[in-house]
Scaffold this motif. Sequence first.
Motif: not given
Length: 321
Positions: A200-203, A205, A211
């Motif tokens: 995921s983008n969150e992982t 980042e 970000t």
Amino acid sequence: MDSCRRVPIESQKVDAPLTQSATFLVVSITDSPNATKTVRSTLASIDAIAKNVAIRDLSASFACTIGIGSNVWDRVTRLPRPAELHPFPAVHGAKHSAVSTPGDLLFHIRSERRDLCFEFERQLLDLLGDSIKVVDETTGFRYFDIRDLLGFVDGTANPVGPAVPEAVLVALEDDAEAVGGSYIVIQKYLHDLKGWRSLSNETQEAIIGRTKWDNIELPDGSASSQKAHKTLATVEDEDGNEHDILRDNMPFGSPGAGEFGTYFIGYSRKLWVIEKMMERMFVGVPEGMHDRLLDYSTAVTGTTFFAPSASALAGLDGDDD
């Protein structure tokens, strides 16, 4: 003439601006007759070769920086050895390793135009002939707004302006015999792009520490938590002073061959700074908590060079041994 007058030392263009194209050429010196003489004379004339290519488009920011490896320093230069110069030390963590690979000379060739890099390399290799053997040749390119192939902006932590020479050029108080030079470390990383894109983008980042889209630095976690790449790649001395290096990393690859990578090249006034960075990334802080970026990026090369001043290069006259 005043014998005490100092001749100004001109550094190589280690602080050349980031460009759209680059060639990273690593070669070894052969045992062919006159190999050392040929290499010396070519290095001494490198400025003339560069001018011959750069004049074709003065707006293209052409530059070439030359690094000389530890194993051939004495043979090629006949100059005092830089205080910290030694072969790249392999770093072995619990899960990942920074490998050490051979290489006697590095030519970091860059320009806004790919054809200028090509033409310079062609002329250079014609002059070197059988005195060298190509170990690795990698062509890099700028990817969108200075992003790597993982999708993140690369080089945010680079020094700018007057801070650049302070970070990358050896000073008199460091090593009187190597003033104006710079240590260089190169590593070629291959990415598991499929695995990376499954995150995921969150992982992603959290692994990088910034970000993805607007490149805003994320806060560090607790002292005992997993450190982000941006934290592990930051080096401080015992007094808490942060030491910068200059990165001119480039994406490279071939979608058809399934190859995607980043060519790391770091210039530093002090070699120990980059070596400490490697230890933090591969061994971890605390030990065992390695940089999670390495789960998706594998270092397949690792070599150290020293870029002597342009003045020192010009003094390599190609005389017989």
